[in-house]
Design a protein around this motif. Structure first.
Motif, PDB file in Angstrom:
ATOM      1  N   THR A 235     -43.630  15.890  15.167  1.00 39.40           N
ATOM      2  CA  THR A 235     -43.044  16.452  16.381  1.00 39.40           C
ATOM      3  C   THR A 235     -42.773  15.309  17.357  1.00 39.40           C
ATOM      4  O   THR A 235     -43.276  14.187  17.170  1.00 39.40           O
ATOM      5  CB  THR A 235     -43.998  17.460  17.049  1.00 39.40           C
ATOM      6  OG1 THR A 235     -45.174  16.758  17.467  1.00 39.40           O
ATOM      7  CG2 THR A 235     -44.364  18.596  16.111  1.00 39.40           C
ATOM      8  N   GLU A 236     -42.015  15.597  18.382  1.00 42.49           N
ATOM      9  CA  GLU A 236     -41.707  14.587  19.405  1.00 42.49           C
ATOM     10  C   GLU A 236     -43.008  14.040  20.014  1.00 42.49           C
ATOM     11  O   GLU A 236     -43.147  12.843  20.234  1.00 42.49           O
ATOM     12  CB  GLU A 236     -40.830  15.215  20.497  1.00 42.49           C
ATOM     13  CG  GLU A 236     -40.310  14.236  21.512  1.00 42.49           C
ATOM     14  CD  GLU A 236     -39.052  13.518  21.063  1.00 42.49           C
ATOM     15  OE1 GLU A 236     -38.771  12.462  21.657  1.00 42.49           O
ATOM     16  OE2 GLU A 236     -38.363  13.981  20.150  1.00 42.49           O
ATOM     17  N   GLU A 237     -43.957  14.928  20.261  1.00 46.26           N
ATOM     18  CA  GLU A 237     -45.227  14.526  20.857  1.00 46.26           C
ATOM     19  C   GLU A 237     -46.012  13.604  19.924  1.00 46.26           C
ATOM     20  O   GLU A 237     -46.600  12.611  20.350  1.00 46.26           O
ATOM     21  CB  GLU A 237     -46.058  15.767  21.195  1.00 46.26           C
ATOM     22  CG  GLU A 237     -47.307  15.455  21.983  1.00 46.26           C
ATOM     23  CD  GLU A 237     -48.047  16.707  22.402  1.00 46.26           C
ATOM     24  OE1 GLU A 237     -49.279  16.729  22.205  1.00 46.26           O
ATOM     25  OE2 GLU A 237     -47.409  17.628  22.936  1.00 46.26           O
TER      26      GLU A 237
ATOM     27  N   TYR B 151     -38.230   2.787  23.472  1.00 45.88           N
ATOM     28  CA  TYR B 151     -38.318   4.104  22.847  1.00 45.88           C
ATOM     29  C   TYR B 151     -39.270   5.048  23.576  1.00 45.88           C
ATOM     30  O   TYR B 151     -39.287   6.242  23.291  1.00 45.88           O
ATOM     31  CB  TYR B 151     -38.737   3.967  21.377  1.00 45.88           C
ATOM     32  CG  TYR B 151     -37.741   3.151  20.606  1.00 45.88           C
ATOM     33  CD1 TYR B 151     -36.550   3.714  20.159  1.00 45.88           C
ATOM     34  CD2 TYR B 151     -37.950   1.801  20.366  1.00 45.88           C
ATOM     35  CE1 TYR B 151     -35.608   2.961  19.491  1.00 45.88           C
ATOM     36  CE2 TYR B 151     -37.018   1.035  19.700  1.00 45.88           C
ATOM     37  CZ  TYR B 151     -35.848   1.619  19.266  1.00 45.88           C
ATOM     38  OH  TYR B 151     -34.912   0.864  18.612  1.00 45.88           O
TER      39      TYR B 151
ATOM     40  N   GLU C  28     -44.717  11.703  17.606  1.00 45.67           N
ATOM     41  CA  GLU C  28     -44.001  10.426  17.569  1.00 45.67           C
ATOM     42  C   GLU C  28     -44.366   9.572  18.777  1.00 45.67           C
ATOM     43  O   GLU C  28     -44.587   8.364  18.652  1.00 45.67           O
ATOM     44  CB  GLU C  28     -42.491  10.661  17.531  1.00 45.67           C
ATOM     45  CG  GLU C  28     -41.986  11.219  16.235  1.00 45.67           C
ATOM     46  CD  GLU C  28     -40.496  11.520  16.242  1.00 45.67           C
ATOM     47  OE1 GLU C  28     -39.938  11.651  15.134  1.00 45.67           O
ATOM     48  OE2 GLU C  28     -39.887  11.616  17.319  1.00 45.67           O
TER      49      GLU C  28
ATOM     50  N   THR D  53     -34.044  12.583  18.288  1.00 43.78           N
ATOM     51  CA  THR D  53     -35.473  12.297  18.281  1.00 43.78           C
ATOM     52  C   THR D  53     -35.714  10.791  18.211  1.00 43.78           C
ATOM     53  O   THR D  53     -34.790  10.014  17.941  1.00 43.78           O
ATOM     54  CB  THR D  53     -36.164  12.963  17.062  1.00 43.78           C
ATOM     55  OG1 THR D  53     -35.685  12.338  15.878  1.00 43.78           O
ATOM     56  CG2 THR D  53     -35.928  14.459  17.023  1.00 43.78           C
ATOM     57  N   ILE D  54     -36.945  10.415  18.422  1.00 43.28           N
ATOM     58  CA  ILE D  54     -37.306   9.000  18.365  1.00 43.28           C
ATOM     59  C   ILE D  54     -37.042   8.453  16.960  1.00 43.28           C
ATOM     60  O   ILE D  54     -36.502   7.351  16.809  1.00 43.28           O
ATOM     61  CB  ILE D  54     -38.781   8.796  18.770  1.00 43.28           C
ATOM     62  CG1 ILE D  54     -38.970   9.165  20.247  1.00 43.28           C
ATOM     63  CG2 ILE D  54     -39.210   7.359  18.525  1.00 43.28           C
ATOM     64  CD1 ILE D  54     -40.409   9.184  20.709  1.00 43.28           C
TER      65      ILE D  54
END
Length: 148
Positions: A46-48, A90, A50, A2-3
């Motif tokens: 969540t990824e979104e 990123y 982030e 993940t980021i």
């Protein structure tokens, strides 16, 4: 990865390399992500989410960049450019102009938009598709161009 995990790993590398600029930017982004998680009442984003935080940070810097250019503050302009480049590492790969045109065109057909009055409908459908991959200003210009 993940980021957040990438940021943590890169922070360790920046500390070891004594790269103060990169370290400062990474710490600031991690702090923004933690603040967002607290605001949303979560432990992890969540990824979104982030991506949203990361995009917001880039946008703030781009806005400041314009203001500093107008004020003739070249010393701050170069610092901000460097920060934007670090943050862009990123973000997902940005869409090309042609790819953005295709996404907007497809979305206009999906929502059956016919004119500028449907701008909001098209924008609300396009933005989730290009989240983190295109700047909102670019998307807005493309939608306006195609709806004209």
């Amino acid at each position: 990865m993940t980021i957040s995990e990438r940021l943590t790993e890169d922070m360790k590398v920046a500390m070891k390399a004594r790269d103060k600029k990169r370290l400062g930017v990474i710490r600031m982004v991690r702090s923004s992500m933690q603040n967002e998680a607290i605001k949303l009442g979560k432990n992890d984003l969540t990824e979104e989410e982030e991506l949203t935080v990361l995009s917001r940070e880039v946008k703030q810097r781009k806005d400041s960049l314009q203001e500093f250019k107008q004020a003739g503050r070249d010393d701050l302009v170069s610092d901000l450019r460097e920060e934007i480049n670090i943050l862009n590492d990123y973000l997902p790969k940005q869409l090309t102009e042609e790819e953005l045109e295709a996404v907007v065109s497809e979305t206009i057909n999906e929502v059956d938009a016919s004119g500028k009055s449907d701008m909001g409908k098209v924008m609300s459908a396009v933005m989730p598709k290009v989240k983190g991959k295109a700047d909102g200003t670019q998307v807005n210009k493309e939608v306006m161009k195609q709806l004209s």
